[in-house]
Write a protein that holds these residues in place. Structure first.
Motif, mmCIF file in Angstrom:
data_model
loop_
_atom_site.group_PDB
_atom_site.id
_atom_site.type_symbol
_atom_site.label_atom_id
_atom_site.label_comp_id
_atom_site.label_asym_id
_atom_site.label_seq_id
_atom_site.Cartn_x
_atom_site.Cartn_y
_atom_site.Cartn_z
ATOM 1 N N SER A 173 -0.531 11.797 -1.440
ATOM 2 C CA SER A 173 0.199 10.658 -1.417
ATOM 3 C C SER A 173 -0.842 10.240 -0.574
ATOM 4 O O SER A 173 -1.829 11.017 -0.008
ATOM 5 N N SER A 174 -0.838 9.330 0.272
ATOM 6 C CA SER A 174 -1.731 8.421 1.322
ATOM 7 C C SER A 174 -1.515 9.518 2.841
ATOM 8 O O SER A 174 -2.420 9.729 3.574
ATOM 9 N N GLU A 176 -0.169 12.870 3.093
ATOM 10 C CA GLU A 176 -1.103 14.169 1.984
ATOM 11 C C GLU A 176 -2.866 13.827 2.555
ATOM 12 O O GLU A 176 -2.851 15.190 2.980
#
Ligand SMILES: Nc1ncnc2c1ncn2[C@@H]1O[C@H](COP(=O)(O)OP(=O)(O)OP(=O)(O)O)[C@@H](O)[C@H]1O
Length: 226
Positions: A173-174, A176
């Motif tokens: 994800s962004s 992460e």
């Protein structure tokens, strides 16, 4: 560390001819953090394969630490690459039947370190990537970010000269991605040479320098983003 001159890669099978890379000139110096950016099919993976001494070019030259390595035997290339150039991929290749510690220790299997030294290296990496609490767990129970951190810890295991990462945040994800790319930034600040290939414009900001690829050509080369 790595220099290419008019590097070219052509894939040819029967009628199929693909000029995947043409006239690529890139200099990667020790301690640099380069992003290779381009859309799907622009040649990023092909270029990483050449820079990582996995593949041989079809034309041009490639130098690793001053030695021309493009046209030596696969075996000689493997020998130069072993433990000096490591990879992190989008697809996280961890062994499911090994614990986190054992996965990280894999590259040390045939090294000359003693058992105690190997343990110390793995301990340091577990600590460095904040994975100590997971050391006895198996990868399948962990999320993608943790799995990718394990893959990065494993890539660092033999203190490589160069880490090459191909779309390492493709499954993250962004949030992460921010956390994972921060690890690359920290490693680079400690002197690690890193090359990351990505199609994401968002990820350009993490590098020092960006090489933009399109249809197998370098279309621009911008310096020191940070
Ligand atoms: N082994 C191969 N045989 C034939 N053609 C190939 C091979 N590998 C790559 N290509 C072709 O070479 C071009 C560059 O591919 P490459 O995978 O390097 O691009 P990429 O920028 O990494 O793309 P992606 O982001 O989708 O992975 C593409 O047109 C691809 O289809």
């Amino acid at each position: 560390m790595i220099h290419t001159r008019n590097l070219q890669k052509i894939y040819q099978r029967g009628e199929y001819v693909k000029y995947a890379l043409q006239n690529i000139n890139v200099d990667i110096n020790e301690g640099e953090y380069l992003i290779i950016h381009g859309p799907s099919g622009s040649g990023k993976t092909t270029l990483l394969g050449l820079l990582g001494l996995i593949d041989a070019p079809s034309g041009g030259e490639i130098f690793f630490k001053g030695t021309e390595v493009g046209y030596i035997s696969d075996r000689a290339r493997d020998k130069i690459r072993r433990n000096r150039i490591t990879f992190v991929f989008e697809k996280i290749h961890l062994l499911e039947n090994l614990t986190v510690s054992e996965n990280i220790a894999l590259p040390l299997m045939y090294s000359s370190y003693t058992r105690k030294e190997k343990k110390q290296i793995v301990h340091r990496l577990l600590d460095r990537f904040r994975l100590t609490h997971l050391k006895r767990q198996y990868p399948s129970g962990l999320g993608n970010l943790m799995q990718q951190k394990i893959a990065l810890a494993r890539a660092c295991c033999c203190s490589p000269d160069l880490i090459l990462a191909d779309e390492p945040c493709g499954k993250l994800s962004s949030e992460e991605t921010d956390e994972f790319m921060e690890l690359f930034r920290q490693l680079n600040e400690e002197g690690q040479t890193i090359v990351v290939a990505t199609h994401s414009e968002e990820n350009i900001k993490y590098g020092q320098r960006v090489l933009h690829l399109f249809d197998g050509h370098v279309v621009s080369h911008s310096g020191f983003v940070r």
